[in-house]
Design an enzyme around this catalytic site. Structure first.
Site, PDB file in Angstrom:
ATOM      1  N   CYS A  15       8.034   9.435   1.046  1.00  0.00           N
ATOM      2  CA  CYS A  15       7.354   8.303   1.652  1.00  0.00           C
ATOM      3  C   CYS A  15       6.889   8.624   3.062  1.00  0.00           C
ATOM      4  CB  CYS A  15       8.287   7.103   1.766  1.00  0.00           C
ATOM      5  SG  CYS A  15       9.037   6.607   0.227  1.00  0.00           S
ATOM      6  N   ASN A 115      11.746   5.597   4.686  1.00  0.00           N
ATOM      7  CA  ASN A 115      11.521   6.952   4.186  1.00  0.00           C
ATOM      8  C   ASN A 115      12.866   7.654   4.115  1.00  0.00           C
ATOM      9  OD1 ASN A 115      10.169  10.012   5.625  1.00  0.00           O
ATOM     10  ND2 ASN A 115      10.543   9.537   3.494  1.00  0.00           N
ATOM     11  N   GLY A 116      13.190   8.163   2.927  1.00  0.00           N
ATOM     12  CA  GLY A 116      14.458   8.876   2.761  1.00  0.00           C
ATOM     13  C   GLY A 116      15.146   8.442   1.492  1.00  0.00           C
TER      14      GLY A 116
END
Ligand code: AMP
Length: 478
Positions: A15, A115-116
């Protein structure tokens, strides 16, 4: 360590995130930032904005430029915005997993984009559901919102701190509340998050955040520094405040951001990605030379490393594979199946450069090996006499649990084959990978601050190591 730490099935989420505070055209700046971050996820995109009172959200499946038309952006008013672009391969390719997630809860109206990969999301979710929480999506990001809502803390910032301290794994997060944005990075710093400023002639500067600095370049913002691992930055009516919400941990910045994932025009973890990739190519040329005529990159993933390789080896750099930059998905294929159709859509060889030549083909990685085999064949069919494959990182032997889309170990060719077996499979005349030591030097990792788990199988969090061994059918600790 809680024994309920079982894996979320959402392992693969690549992302990009962005956030803007203090600009009259916040939604447009978020849109442009996502446009620059499109390579980090092409499945869905979304923007949430706030005018100080109400939060507006638009998200949909598809590419940023297709979703955010002029009328759509007009419906996203406000001087604050967060944005997200997402790619997931877990089969859960549905709109309800698109981000930002926006909810009304006891801490007010909030939206979040992530994100992650939160490695203890499944365990946290099971606890929350046992306490009556209802989930709308399967993405682990929703867990964060529930943790915030369930926190006994009164303020949003305190509740967030409370929530973040319960998370394990990788997260670069952007939150939007009615009158402020809050951004945070996990204490190990797996995924990047840069901070910048956009000067204005008519008022105070706007504050901007993005996964990669290439987003700042497009909106004319200046890169200041990174949100630090374990740091939370709050931008609101009182100004900017930065605080460490979690104690210092050993850093685990994702080396794959430098190998493949980030754009070469970005500065990631404070280092230009182009510099790292060229250095990988230089060291690869020293470690694995070949008596060949030309150096050819697999575009675009091998471009910078091939440049480094060519410079160091003294061999000419030739762009002998041309990439069609306009390919999306196509389902129209001639009824007579064309061999290697998918790769041919994307790449075409320049016969006049390849005919009769011994070629060094440079790419960043081999995952399953199937694409690489098609490319080697393509180069040979275009007349190359010999094809020597050079890879600008070590063999990928273990899946990522921190937000990069790598398949299971059973599908990773290097986890199950020797280098000679891989060479045979991809039908190359020779094959060599960059060594771990050289990879570490290429990213200037003098203090051992990167995660190399996809190349070592040694994960920088204990329970991931244990779960991984269990999943691999071995006993933990063996
Ligand atoms: P294969 O030969 O099928 O393993 O595919 C290798 C190609 O996939 C290389 O050109 C890589 O640049 C690319 N690649 C490696 N990792 C990823 C990833 N996480 N997402 C998309 N493409 C990738």
């Amino acid at each position: 360590m809680p024994d309920k730490n079982i894996f979320s099935d959402k392992l693969h989420e690549e992302c990009g995130v962005a956030a803007i505070y203090g600009h009259s055209e916040a939604s447009k700046l978020a849109y442009l930032s996502l446009y620059a971050l499109q390579h980090r996820g092409q499945e869905s995109a979304g923007i949430s904005t706030s005018d100080g009172g109400t939060i507006h959200t638009t998200k949909a499946m598809g590419h940023v430029a297709d979703i955010f038309t002029v009328p759509v952006l007009k419906n996203l008013p406000g001087y604050m915005a967060i944005g997200h672009t997402r790619y997931s391969t877990t089969g859960d390719t549905v709109e309800r997993n698109a981000q930002p997630f926006s909810v009304q809860c006891n801490k007010g109206r909030i939206a979040v984009a992530h994100n992650g990969n939160i490695t203890n999301a499944a365990a946290l979710r099971a606890d929350l559901e046992a306490n009556g929480a209802i989930f709308q999506a399967s993405s682990d990001t929703e867990v964060i919102l529930h943790l915030v809502a369930h926190s006994r803390e009164k303020t949003l910032a305190a509740a967030l701190r409370d929530a973040l301290l319960q998370l394990e794994g990788a997260f670069s997060l952007v939150f939007l509340a009615e009158d402020r944005i809050i951004v945070a990075r996990d204490p190990q710093g797996f995924r990047p998050l840069a901070m910048g400023q956009l000067e204005s002639s008519s008022g105070p500067a706007a504050h901007v955040f993005a996964s990669e600095t290439c987003a700042f370049d497009l909106i004319n913002a200046v890169y200041l520094n990174d949100v630090q691992p374990g740091e939370m930055v709050i931008v609101g009516p009182e100004g900017v405040s930065r605080e460490r919400y979690a104690p210092q941990k050993k850093l685990s910045q994702c080396v794959f951001e430098h190998v493949y994932f980030s754009r070469p025009d970005s500065i990631v973890f404070g280092r230009p990605v182009q510099e790292s990739r060229e250095a990988m190519g230089v060291m690869l040329a020293r470690e694995a030379p070949a008596a060949a005529d030309i150096v050819v990159p697999v575009p675009d993933s091998g471009n910078a490393a091939a440049l480094g390789y060519a410079g160091e080896s003294g061999l000419p750099y030739k762009q002998a594979l041309i990439r069609n930059h306009y390919v999306g998905r196509t389902f129209i294929e001639p009824s007579q199946a064309i061999r290697d159709f998918g790769v041919k859509l994307k790449l075409n060889p320049v016969r006049s450069l390849l005919e009769g030549k011994s070629v060094i083909l440079v790419d960043d990685s081999i995952v399953r090996g199937t694409t690489s085999r098609k490319i080697v064949r393509m180069v040979r069919n275009a007349g190359a006499r010999e094809v020597h494959m050079r890879i600008s990182c070590p063999p990928t032997i273990s899946p990522c649990f921190y937000g990069v889309d790598t398949p299971n170990k059973s599908e990773l060719i290097a986890a199950n084959s020797t280098i000679e077996e891989i060479r045979k499979f991809i039908e190359a005349d020779s094959l060599a990978y960059l060594s771990m030591g050289s990879l570490q030097k290429s990213v200037a990792d003098v203090k051992d601050e990167f995660c190399y788990a996809c190349y070592t199988g040694d994960y920088p969090s204990d329970f991931v190591n244990i779960e991984h061994l269990v999943r691999a059918g071995k006993k933990a600790g063996s």
